[in-house]
Design a protein around this motif. Structure first.
Motif, PDB file in Angstrom:
ATOM      1  N   SER A   1       8.099  14.454  -2.648  1.00  0.00           N
ATOM      2  CA  SER A   1       9.051  14.233  -1.563  1.00  0.00           C
ATOM      3  C   SER A   1       9.666  12.845  -1.638  1.00  0.00           C
ATOM      4  O   SER A   1       9.041  11.895  -2.127  1.00  0.00           O
ATOM      5  CB  SER A   1       8.359  14.372  -0.198  1.00  0.00           C
ATOM      6  N   LEU A   2      10.900  12.748  -1.147  1.00  0.00           N
ATOM      7  CA  LEU A   2      11.437  11.458  -0.743  1.00  0.00           C
ATOM      8  C   LEU A   2      10.766  11.070   0.574  1.00  0.00           C
ATOM      9  O   LEU A   2      10.423  11.938   1.389  1.00  0.00           O
ATOM     10  CB  LEU A   2      12.944  11.539  -0.521  1.00  0.00           C
ATOM     11  N   TYR A   3      10.600   9.776   0.772  1.00  0.00           N
ATOM     12  CA  TYR A   3      10.003   9.274   2.011  1.00  0.00           C
ATOM     13  C   TYR A   3      11.005   8.396   2.750  1.00  0.00           C
ATOM     14  O   TYR A   3      11.952   7.856   2.163  1.00  0.00           O
ATOM     15  CB  TYR A   3       8.740   8.464   1.699  1.00  0.00           C
TER      16      TYR A   3
ATOM     17  N   GLU B   1       0.811  -1.219   0.000  1.00  0.00           N
ATOM     18  CA  GLU B   1       0.000   0.000   0.000  1.00  0.00           C
ATOM     19  C   GLU B   1       0.843   1.268   0.000  1.00  0.00           C
ATOM     20  O   GLU B   1       0.331   2.370  -0.256  1.00  0.00           O
ATOM     21  CB  GLU B   1      -0.941   0.015   1.201  1.00  0.00           C
ATOM     22  N   ASP B   2       2.153   1.163   0.275  1.00  0.00           N
ATOM     23  CA  ASP B   2       3.028   2.335   0.285  1.00  0.00           C
ATOM     24  C   ASP B   2       3.758   2.550  -1.035  1.00  0.00           C
ATOM     25  O   ASP B   2       4.330   3.634  -1.253  1.00  0.00           O
ATOM     26  CB  ASP B   2       4.078   2.206   1.395  1.00  0.00           C
ATOM     27  N   ARG B   3       3.763   1.585  -1.904  1.00  0.00           N
ATOM     28  CA  ARG B   3       4.679   1.608  -3.044  1.00  0.00           C
ATOM     29  C   ARG B   3       4.348   2.683  -4.068  1.00  0.00           C
ATOM     30  O   ARG B   3       5.245   3.356  -4.590  1.00  0.00           O
ATOM     31  CB  ARG B   3       4.728   0.226  -3.695  1.00  0.00           C
ATOM     32  N   GLU B   4       3.076   2.875  -4.371  1.00  0.00           N
ATOM     33  CA  GLU B   4       2.719   3.907  -5.340  1.00  0.00           C
ATOM     34  C   GLU B   4       2.955   5.299  -4.768  1.00  0.00           C
ATOM     35  O   GLU B   4       3.329   6.222  -5.496  1.00  0.00           O
ATOM     36  CB  GLU B   4       1.275   3.732  -5.792  1.00  0.00           C
ATOM     37  N   LEU B   5       2.768   5.468  -3.478  1.00  0.00           N
ATOM     38  CA  LEU B   5       3.033   6.765  -2.859  1.00  0.00           C
ATOM     39  C   LEU B   5       4.503   7.125  -2.958  1.00  0.00           C
ATOM     40  O   LEU B   5       4.864   8.228  -3.398  1.00  0.00           O
ATOM     41  CB  LEU B   5       2.598   6.744  -1.393  1.00  0.00           C
ATOM     42  N   VAL B   6       5.394   6.226  -2.553  1.00  0.00           N
ATOM     43  CA  VAL B   6       6.816   6.582  -2.491  1.00  0.00           C
ATOM     44  C   VAL B   6       7.428   6.713  -3.881  1.00  0.00           C
ATOM     45  O   VAL B   6       8.412   7.445  -4.056  1.00  0.00           O
ATOM     46  CB  VAL B   6       7.616   5.576  -1.630  1.00  0.00           C
ATOM     47  N   THR B   7       6.872   6.018  -4.889  1.00  0.00           N
ATOM     48  CA  THR B   7       7.406   6.109  -6.252  1.00  0.00           C
ATOM     49  C   THR B   7       6.726   7.183  -7.082  1.00  0.00           C
ATOM     50  O   THR B   7       7.173   7.476  -8.191  1.00  0.00           O
ATOM     51  CB  THR B   7       7.263   4.768  -6.995  1.00  0.00           C
ATOM     52  N   GLY B   8       5.648   7.763  -6.576  1.00  0.00           N
ATOM     53  CA  GLY B   8       4.921   8.744  -7.360  1.00  0.00           C
ATOM     54  C   GLY B   8       4.027   8.129  -8.415  1.00  0.00           C
ATOM     55  O   GLY B   8       3.615   8.809  -9.352  1.00  0.00           O
ATOM     56  N   GLY B   9       3.734   6.828  -8.267  1.00  0.00           N
ATOM     57  CA  GLY B   9       2.851   6.160  -9.214  1.00  0.00           C
ATOM     58  C   GLY B   9       3.580   5.430 -10.319  1.00  0.00           C
ATOM     59  O   GLY B   9       3.212   5.540 -11.501  1.00  0.00           O
TER      60      GLY B   9
ATOM     61  N   ARG C   1       7.271   8.499   6.649  1.00  0.00           N
ATOM     62  CA  ARG C   1       7.240   9.950   6.822  1.00  0.00           C
ATOM     63  C   ARG C   1       7.936  10.637   5.640  1.00  0.00           C
ATOM     64  O   ARG C   1       8.832  10.070   5.026  1.00  0.00           O
ATOM     65  CB  ARG C   1       7.937  10.354   8.121  1.00  0.00           C
ATOM     66  N   GLU C   2       7.510  11.875   5.357  1.00  0.00           N
ATOM     67  CA  GLU C   2       8.202  12.662   4.340  1.00  0.00           C
ATOM     68  C   GLU C   2       9.598  13.012   4.852  1.00  0.00           C
ATOM     69  O   GLU C   2       9.779  13.355   6.016  1.00  0.00           O
ATOM     70  CB  GLU C   2       7.422  13.938   4.010  1.00  0.00           C
ATOM     71  N   PHE C   3      10.578  12.939   3.946  1.00  0.00           N
ATOM     72  CA  PHE C   3      11.971  13.178   4.328  1.00  0.00           C
ATOM     73  C   PHE C   3      12.475  14.519   3.816  1.00  0.00           C
ATOM     74  O   PHE C   3      12.942  15.360   4.576  1.00  0.00           O
ATOM     75  CB  PHE C   3      12.847  12.039   3.797  1.00  0.00           C
ATOM     76  N   GLN C   4      12.383  14.730   2.491  1.00  0.00           N
ATOM     77  CA  GLN C   4      12.884  15.953   1.869  1.00  0.00           C
ATOM     78  C   GLN C   4      12.329  16.010   0.450  1.00  0.00           C
ATOM     79  O   GLN C   4      12.114  14.973  -0.187  1.00  0.00           O
ATOM     80  CB  GLN C   4      14.422  15.967   1.826  1.00  0.00           C
ATOM     81  N   GLY C   5      12.087  17.215  -0.056  1.00  0.00           N
ATOM     82  CA  GLY C   5      11.674  17.346  -1.447  1.00  0.00           C
ATOM     83  C   GLY C   5      12.735  16.762  -2.374  1.00  0.00           C
ATOM     84  O   GLY C   5      13.936  17.000  -2.170  1.00  0.00           O
TER      85      GLY C   5
END
Length: 296
Positions: free
Chosen positions: A261-263, A139-147, A272-276
Motif C-alpha cells: 500500500s501507499l501510506y 521508525e516509519d521509513r522502512e514500512l512506507v518504502t517496503g524496506g 494510515r494505509e491510503f491505497q494499494g
C-alpha cells in the motif's frame, strides 16, 4: 527567500544539494524548502561515480546484438523473462529498458551494473535525507518504502533512448513519477517543469544529477506541515541535429512495491494505509493513456 527563477523567468534553476558522509546537505534551509515545493533539485555527482558506462549503454542497448553473450546490445528483442518491466516502445519519442535492481548483474554489462549500484547507494542516502527534511519518523521509513534500506522495496533503472527522428511526438509525455524518488543522469538539455502554471526549461548544472520526487511522497506528506510536491515534468519533442547523437538518459527509481500500500499521514500525524500501489499505478497509467505493465 531567494527565488530560483532566473533569466526573466524563461528558465528554472533548481536548488542544489550534495550527499556528504551519507547525509543529504542543502546550501540552506531555504534551498531545502524550495526543493520540497518544486519536487525537484540538483544533486552533486560524487567524485567516485563515473557515469560514462551508463550513458554509453543508453546509446547501444537498442542496437542488434553481435552474439548471444552481448549484453551491450540486443535489448529490444531480448525479452528479459525474469523482469516484470523490461523493454518498452512508448508512444512518445522514448524507447526504454527498465530492469529491477536484483536483475542488473544478470542482464547488464558489469561496468553498467557497477555504475547503477553506486547510484543506488546515492539515491538511498538522498531518499532518507528528504525524509529528514520533512520530518518523517525513522521508525516509519522502512514500512512506507517496503524496506528500501535492505533493497526490499521497488528499485529499478530506466534506460532511455530519445528517437529524435520520430516527429509529431513528445520527447516524453508530461507526467509525475509514481514512486518516492528518481535520480536522473542525462547527456543533453530538454527537461522541463510545470511551474506556477507554465512549462519552464530547467537550466543544466554541470556535475549534477536531477532528482524528482514522486507521487508516493505527495500522498504520504500531503496533510503534514511540510509536504513534498510530486514534480510534473516532461521533455518536449526533440528535433534531429545533424552530427549530434540522440538524447540519452538513465535513472534510478525507488518506490513502494506493487504488492503493498501507499501510506499517508492524517492531520494528527498518524500513519494510515491510503491505497494499494498497484491499483494507484493502474489508474494513473489509464489517465496518461498508457497500458500498465502486463507482467505485474
Amino acid at each position: 527567500m531567494t527565488t530560483h527563477v532566473v533569466e526573466e523567468e524563461t528558465h528554472l534553476t533548481l536548488p542544489a544539494a550534495a550527499v556528504e558522509a551519507g547525509r543529504l546537505r542543502f546550501a540552506s534551509a531555504g534551498d531545502a524548502d524550495q526543493a520540497l515545493r518544486l519536487g525537484a533539485f540538483n544533486l552533486a555527482v560524487p567524485e567516485d561515480l563515473d557515469v560514462t558506462a551508463g550513458l554509453a549503454f543508453c546509446r547501444s542497448f537498442y542496437k542488434p546484438a553481435t552474439d548471444d553473450h552481448d549484453r551491450h546490445h540486443g535489448h529490444r528483442e531480448h525479452g528479459h523473462p525474469d523482469s516484470k518491466l523490461g523493454y518498452e516502445d512508448r508512444p512518445d519519442q522514448v524507447e526504454q529498458l527498465q530492469l529491477e535492481s536484483f536483475l542488473w548483474q544478470r542482464y547488464l554489462p558489469g561496468e553498467v551494473t557497477a555504475t547503477l549500484r553506486r547510484m543506488r547507494e546515492l539515491t538511498l542516502d538522498t531518499l532518507y535525507g528528504v525524509f529528514d527534511a520533512i520530518g518523517i519518523p525513522e521508525e516509519d521509513r522502512e514500512l512506507v518504502t517496503g524496506g528500501a534500506r535492505e533493497d526490499k522495496g521497488l528499485c529499478y533503472t530506466t534506460v532511455n533512448h530519445y528517437r529524435a527522428g520520430l516527429s509529431d511526438r513528445a520527447g516524453i509525455v508530461e507526467h509525475s513519477d509514481s514512486g518516492f524518488i528518481t535520480t536522473i543522469c542525462t547527456d543533453q538539455p530538454g527537461y522541463e517543469i510545470l511551474h506556477e502554471g507554465r512549462w519552464l526549461p530547467v537550466r543544466e548544472r554541470a556535475g549534477h544529477f536531477t532528482v524528482n520526487l514522486g507521487d508516493a511522497f505527495r500522498v504520504l506528506t500531503r496533510k503534514l506541515p511540510r509536504p513534498a510536491t510530486a514534480v510534473y515534468h516532461r521533455v518536449p519533442e526533440l528535433r534531429p541535429d545533424a552530427g549530434a547523437p540522440d538524447r540519452s538518459s538513465f535513472t534510478i527509481y525507488m518506490g513502494p512495491r506493487y504488492d503493498m500500500s501507499l501510506y499517508q499521514y492524517d492531520t494528527e500525524g498518524e500513519l494510515r494505509e491510503f491505497q494499494g500501489f498497484r491499483e494507484f499505478s493502474v489508474e494513473k497509467a489509464g489517465k496518461l493513456g498508457y497500458e500498465f505493465h502486463s507482467r505485474i
